[in-house]
Design a protein around this motif. Structure first.
Motif, mmCIF file in Angstrom:
data_model
loop_
_atom_site.group_PDB
_atom_site.id
_atom_site.type_symbol
_atom_site.label_atom_id
_atom_site.label_comp_id
_atom_site.label_asym_id
_atom_site.label_seq_id
_atom_site.Cartn_x
_atom_site.Cartn_y
_atom_site.Cartn_z
ATOM 1 N N CYS A 267 4.460 -1.669 6.830
ATOM 2 C CA CYS A 267 4.459 -1.891 5.380
ATOM 3 C C CYS A 267 5.849 -1.771 4.771
ATOM 4 O O CYS A 267 6.066 -2.197 3.627
ATOM 5 C CB CYS A 267 3.508 -0.917 4.700
ATOM 6 N N ILE B 276 6.523 -0.711 -2.036
ATOM 7 C CA ILE B 276 5.196 -0.127 -1.807
ATOM 8 C C ILE B 276 4.828 0.866 -2.913
ATOM 9 O O ILE B 276 3.759 1.497 -2.850
ATOM 10 C CB ILE B 276 5.110 0.576 -0.431
ATOM 11 N N GLY B 277 5.702 1.013 -3.894
ATOM 12 C CA GLY B 277 5.395 1.854 -5.038
ATOM 13 C C GLY B 277 5.716 3.317 -4.873
ATOM 14 O O GLY B 277 5.326 4.147 -5.707
ATOM 15 N N ALA B 278 6.457 3.681 -3.806
ATOM 16 C CA ALA B 278 6.716 5.089 -3.524
ATOM 17 C C ALA B 278 8.081 5.553 -4.005
ATOM 18 O O ALA B 278 8.436 6.715 -3.794
ATOM 19 C CB ALA B 278 6.596 5.345 -2.020
ATOM 20 N N SER C 272 1.252 7.229 -9.812
ATOM 21 C CA SER C 272 1.204 6.131 -8.852
ATOM 22 C C SER C 272 2.263 6.277 -7.762
ATOM 23 O O SER C 272 2.051 5.853 -6.616
ATOM 24 C CB SER C 272 1.383 4.780 -9.565
ATOM 25 N N GLU D 69 0.880 8.768 -5.275
ATOM 26 C CA GLU D 69 -0.263 8.161 -4.575
ATOM 27 C C GLU D 69 0.210 7.179 -3.507
ATOM 28 O O GLU D 69 -0.343 7.127 -2.403
ATOM 29 C CB GLU D 69 -1.169 7.458 -5.588
ATOM 30 N N ALA D 70 1.223 6.387 -3.830
ATOM 31 C CA ALA D 70 1.753 5.429 -2.848
ATOM 32 C C ALA D 70 2.378 6.153 -1.665
ATOM 33 O O ALA D 70 2.214 5.743 -0.508
ATOM 34 C CB ALA D 70 2.779 4.520 -3.509
ATOM 35 N N THR E 242 -0.412 7.531 0.521
ATOM 36 C CA THR E 242 -1.030 6.451 1.307
ATOM 37 C C THR E 242 -0.168 6.103 2.515
ATOM 38 O O THR E 242 -0.676 5.917 3.627
ATOM 39 C CB THR E 242 -1.220 5.201 0.429
ATOM 40 N N THR E 243 1.142 6.033 2.313
ATOM 41 C CA THR E 243 2.050 5.722 3.420
ATOM 42 C C THR E 243 2.048 6.836 4.455
ATOM 43 O O THR E 243 2.093 6.576 5.669
ATOM 44 C CB THR E 243 3.472 5.493 2.893
#
Length: 380
Positions: free
Chosen positions: A172, A322-324, A346, A349-350, A353-354
């Motif tokens: 990703c 990826i929003g991190a 967010s 959360e990103a 998730t990663t």
């Protein structure tokens, strides 16, 4: 079995190799690391085969040959000369001699290291490539391979293909046009932790901020290559606008004694294993080095990235994709970006998730077992 690990003399290239080296050593294999002698403490307690030039020597040789500054010039020609040309020329003879004495059955080489593959070809030993970050652009990697292959053929032998590519970088986070090679094996990354128990960094404990324990904690690090005290000072000054606690990890070679900070809210440290620095942190402010980005994401921590050269802008762009991570170009904007990351869930959360994706990747022990099954049945 005797397994030789080979890497560029830099933290960001050697540290990603160590989980597999440790797994091999703990499984009873005889291991060693081929790199410049100045990195012996970094890879300890693994044995070091001191060979090849340090980074300054390579940069000086590239500048002498081409006039280019390898720190700022990332053209395929300069990259190829740096990794596959000058470094191989300066280290090939002593690397082959050191490896011949060690008698490896397998060589694991950092993806940007071409002394390891050169040794493997000369000694006719199987080898494996180990990525340390986002896949290198095809034109640059081809230039590196071509330069190294030229040196090998001049000495009467030819390059050989690796058995596999070990890759700690999640799919990703790769470029949009990236395609996984058929021999790629994902390996789970983890924040670096030293094995040696009596070093200063292992005696380090998480700092306390009396009366401020309830406030967010920010880790600031420009990595182990960038030494830019002015930028670091600007970041710390910017964070002064926020009610946060900051741990600031400075370059290992820097002198922190002359740096003045408000010690009630800022704690300066030298080199400390990343796993310890990340303990209790809410946001990581970084220059975007591959090791720091991957360590933060492995721990589920969002980032603010101020990219400073080389591969860092790309690492920052992919983490933001990826929003991190939030990306800034001016250190004076750090406080605003940190505030946004802390208040917008967010980002966290990103990163979480990663971290779960990374946790699902193969362990170094799994990788070791896979590699052993791929070795030629007759061995050496």
């Amino acid at each position: 079995m005797r397994i030789l690990f080979s890497g560029m003399p830099a933290y960001g290239h050697l540290l990603p190799l160590l989980p597999l080296e440790r797994a091999a050593r703990k499984a009873g294999h005889d291991t060693a690391v081929l790199t410049h002698g100045s990195m012996a403490d970094v890879v300890a307690p693994a044995k070091t085969l001191a060979a090849g030039p340090d980074l300054e020597a390579i940069m000086g040789e590239v500048r002498r040959r081409t006039g280019a500054d390898a720190w700022t010039d990332t053209s395929p020609e300069t990259v190829g000369e740096f990794f596959g040309g000058a470094r191989v020329d300066l280290g090939i003879d002593e690397s082959i001699a050191a490896a011949r004495e060690f008698r490896p059955d397998l060589i694991v080489a950092d993806y940007a290291d071409f002394l390891g593959p050169t040794v493997a070809a000369r000694l006719e030993v199987p080898w494996v490539s180990h990525a340390v970050g986002i896949a290198i652009a095809t034109d640059s990697h081809e230039a590196m391979k071509a330069a190294a292959a030229k040196r090998m053929r001049e000495r009467g032998f030819s390059p050989t293909a690796p058995l596999a590519l070990i890759d700690p970088w999640p799919a990703c986070l790769q470029r949009d046009d990236w395609t996984a090679s058929p021999d790629r094996i994902e390996v789970r990354s983890a924040a670096y932790e030293s094995e040696t128990s009596e070093t200063e960094e292992n005696s380090w404990t998480r700092p306390e901020f009396p009366g401020r324990e309830h406030l967010p904690r920010v880790l600031v690090t420009l990595g182990t290559v960038v030494d830019d005290p002015d930028t670091l000072a600007a970041i710390v000054d910017s964070l002064g606008a926020l009610d946060v606690n900051a741990i600031v990890a400075v370059n290992p070679a820097a002198d922190t004694d002359s740096v003045s900070v408000d010690t009630s809210r800022v704690h300066l440290v030298g080199f400390v294993p990343m796993s310890r620095l990340l303990d209790g942190v809410d946001v990581v402010v970084t220059s975007g080095g591959a090791g720091t980005v991957l360590a933060a994401l492995s721990s589920g921590l969002p980032m603010v990235v101020l990219p400073l050269g080389l591969d860092k802008p790309l690492n920052a762009e992919r983490a933001a994709n990826i929003g991190a991570a939030a990306v800034v170009t001016d250190p004076r904007d750090i406080a605003q970006a940190v505030g946004r990351v802390l208040t917008d869930p967010s980002f966290s959360e990103a990163a979480t998730t990663t971290a779960k994706l990374i946790a699902d990747m193969h362990t170094p022990e799994d990788i070791l077992n896979t590699l052993l099954t791929r070795l030629p049945p007759t061995g050496r």
